[in-house]
Motif scaffolding. Structure first.
Motif: not given
Length: 262
Positions: A92-93, A115-116, A152-154, A159-161
């Motif tokens: 997921a980067c 990612p951020v 970034v919540s995506k 990753v964690f559902g």
């Protein structure tokens, strides 16, 4: 005071701090929160667990002398499989900086960033299930990711559902005043993401903020200063609480909060 057990995957289960002066830091938090300390897993190097009434609430370790890393509180998110979660983070980067590795009989862990660039931990519990008590003075009660926006919540959804819930619109029917989302696990709020745009601190970048419950926010903020720390955002009234953002003597930033009791 509520005692906690094993958490569902994606739920914050532990907070840890890596510092240069372990002894001085222990003195600060012992005076502020009433913590006592016990040795942690030797695999983690110089590391102690903070205790309240004999129950584990947080961890503090010493950074290697040659490592000049930012000193910050780091939340750990629960997982049933640290290796699978590490692979999901990469896919997921995100970045896995440490581990996954075994912490004795306590569990399996990794340190990663999204990612951020916000750093967080991953914890696969074995003997150690995480923070053993919450809701009383000196216990972690919430974690919030502070970033430029909530996109970034995506990453955490993948990753964690996590499920997400937007901030409720204002009473007059207009749009919500803040760019803020709640992260949920099984319909239960476990953390939040707040987008602050250009107000993001340049010296910190995107980061996770840990909230600690206190008996009196104003008194605790004053005590922080007396112990060599500083107040970043003075005590003020929030949604159902009184809170202040402070930093310990090494610069680790956290929020102290007095939650209103119904």
């Amino acid at each position: 005071m509520t005692e906690a057990t094993r958490r569902a995957p994606g739920t914050p289960c532990w907070v840890s701090l890596m510092v240069h002066g372990l002894d001085v830091t222990q003195e600060f938090y012992a005076s502020l929160f009433g913590w006592e300390f016990a040795p942690g897993p030797p695999q983690l190097g110089p590391y102690v667990r903070a205790l309240l009434d004999g129950k584990e609430v947080a961890g503090i370790g010493r950074l290697p002398a040659d490592r000049h890393l930012p000193v910050a509180w780091t939340p750990y998110l629960a997982t049933d499989d640290a290796d699978a979660t590490a692979e999901a983070i990469r896919s997921a980067c995100g970045t896995v900086g440490v581990g996954p590795l075994v912490a004795g009989e306590e569990g399996r862990m990794a340190i990663a960033s999204d990612p951020v660039g916000a750093v967080f931990g991953v914890w696969q519990a074995a003997a150690h299930t995480g923070t053993a008590v919450h809701g009383t003075h000196g216990t972690p009660v919430w974690n919030e990711l502070v970033a430029r926006d909530t996109a970034v919540s995506k990453f955490y959804q993948v990753v964690f559902g996590h499920e997400t819930q937007a901030l409720v619109p204002s009473a007059d029917g207009g749009p919500a005043e803040e760019d803020r989302l709640t992260l949920l696990v099984g319909g239960r709020p476990v953390a939040s993401v707040r987008g602050v745009g250009q107000a993001l601190p340049r010296d910190r970048g995107p980061h996770w903020m840990t909230y600690f419950e206190v008996e009196d926010t104003d008194a605790a903020a004053q005590r922080v200063v007396e112990l060599g720390g500083r107040v970043i955002r003075p005590p003020g009234t929030g949604a159902g609480c009184r809170e202040a953002t402070v930093a310990d003597p090494e610069g680790a930033v956290f929020t102290i909060v007095r939650t209103e009791r119904g």
